[in-house]
Design an enzyme around this catalytic site. Structure first.
Site, PDB file in Angstrom:
ATOM      1  N   ASP A  43       0.983  -1.433   0.001  1.00 23.11           N
ATOM      2  CA  ASP A  43       0.083   0.136   0.007  1.00 23.11           C
ATOM      3  C   ASP A  43       0.931   1.161  -0.215  1.00 23.11           C
ATOM      4  O   ASP A  43       1.802   1.386   1.022  1.00 23.11           O
ATOM      5  CB  ASP A  43      -0.942   0.005   1.189  1.00 23.11           C
ATOM      6  CG  ASP A  43      -1.807   1.085   1.305  1.00 23.11           C
ATOM      7  OD1 ASP A  43      -2.749   1.140   0.357  1.00 23.11           O
ATOM      8  OD2 ASP A  43      -1.681   2.219   1.689  1.00 23.11           O
ATOM      9  N   TYR A  48       3.217   9.713   0.819  1.00 21.32           N
ATOM     10  CA  TYR A  48       4.303   9.008   1.695  1.00 21.32           C
ATOM     11  C   TYR A  48       5.659   9.098   1.063  1.00 21.32           C
ATOM     12  O   TYR A  48       6.721   8.986   2.000  1.00 21.32           O
ATOM     13  CB  TYR A  48       4.174   7.503   1.724  1.00 21.32           C
ATOM     14  CG  TYR A  48       2.668   7.211   1.976  1.00 21.32           C
ATOM     15  CD1 TYR A  48       1.969   7.638   2.966  1.00 21.32           C
ATOM     16  CD2 TYR A  48       2.213   5.851   1.682  1.00 21.32           C
ATOM     17  CE1 TYR A  48       0.490   7.294   3.185  1.00 21.32           C
ATOM     18  CE2 TYR A  48       0.854   5.490   2.238  1.00 21.32           C
ATOM     19  CZ  TYR A  48       0.254   6.264   2.823  1.00 21.32           C
ATOM     20  OH  TYR A  48      -1.058   5.914   3.376  1.00 21.32           O
TER      21      TYR A  48
END
Length: 311
Positions: A43, A48
């Site tokens: 994921d 991120y």
């Protein structure tokens, strides 16, 4: 809709790629350890800022003949500053480039909240106020559908949407969302939204499944320290984290714990050799406190802020 993708999302434990903290090497190591431990669902998300490291690890694993691309289920998410339809494809292509892939298995709208396009991930004015975009996420969804048509992604979905927002998407969707990623843990059951989505044929992924153990603002004992969890863990010969993850998987959820620590990455996958009985499940359900951890408070005044209704 790719049925095989839905099967993977509903039955396998996932692995959330955390933000970079000590550099790319820790992410590369974590991915390699995770895949060798058995994880197949990775994921990711643009926010991120680690997709290049994840891609590096995937390439090494494929070169070493550890896995094939088709063995993996790779998810990424469209960030809030790219909701404008003309930015969707380029954002997806950037994730693909960083990951070294030609397609994603799943691409999600990370939040229904649009932020001002261009510049920083969290654009602010001189006073520190977050700058919003007024793009309707319905238009964003239509651009995602075009990406499916082009073969850049197999399935598309949502993240952090409430039931009314999901319904708006379903009302106009040419390609229905296959998955929604939402906060779910022992202290935040989110049962009504889970039921709503599953009844619509949308599989559900639980993020923050362990209740963010490092969060110091939680006003009560953390999930891992709950006496009931520790009691069941001792009885089963398992870790408290494994009890919680197993509990969520038994709710027909995909679960994506976050870690880059190799031992924890491996431990989190070791939940398929035992089951919780019905009484243990009922007991764990009583720990729900309807306490949400991820509030995105800087965007509470946005017209599409999702947490102003019950679910």
């Amino acid at each position: 809709m790719i049925k095989n993708s839905l099967v993977i999302m509903q039955t396998l434990l996932g692995f959330l790629m955390t933000l970079l903290s000590n550099g790319e090497d820790e992410v590369i190591t974590a991915v390699k350890v995770g895949v060798r431990a058995g994880y197949r669902h990775l994921d990711c998300a643009a926010i991120y800022r680690n997709e290049r490291a994840v891609g590096h690890a995937i390439k090494e694993l494929i070169v070493q003949d550890t896995i094939k691309r088709e063995d993996l289920f790779v998810t990424s998410k469209l960030w809030n500053t790219c909701h404008r339809p003309d930015l969707v494809r380029s954002s997806l292509k950037k994730s693909l480039y960083d990951l070294g892939l030609t397609y994603l298995d799943l691409y999600l709208i990370h939040w229904p909240i649009g932020l001002q396009e261009g510049g920083e991930f969290l654009p602010k004015d001189e006073d520190g106020t977050v700058l919003f975009s007024d793009v309707d996420f319905v238009e964003t969804w239509k651009a995602l559908e075009d990406c499916v048509d082009e073969g850049l992604v197999k399935d598309i979905g949502l993240s952090n949407f409430n039931s009314q927002q999901v319904s708006r998407i379903l009302d106009i969707a040419r390609i229905r969302p296959s998955n929604i990623q939402i906060e779910i843990h022992l202290h935040f059951a989110n049962s009504k939204l889970i039921q709503f989505c599953q009844e619509k044929g949308i599989s559900v992924t639980a993020y923050s499944p362990l209740g963010s153990p490092g969060n110091k603002t939680v006003p009560f004992v953390h999930s891992l320290q709950e006496p009931l969890v520790q009691e069941i863990a001792q009885k089963k010969g398992k870790l408290p984290s494994q009890i919680i993850l197993r509990f969520l998987v038994q709710r027909n959820l995909c679960v994506i714990p976050k870690s880059v620590t190799p031992t924890r990455v491996t431990e989190n996958f070791q939940i398929f050799d035992f089951e919780l009985d019905s009484e243990e499940v009922k007991q764990l359900e009583t720990l729900n406190k309807n306490h949400r951890l991820n509030l995105e408070t800087h965007s509470m005044k946005h017209q599409y802020y999702p947490f102003n209704i019950e679910y």
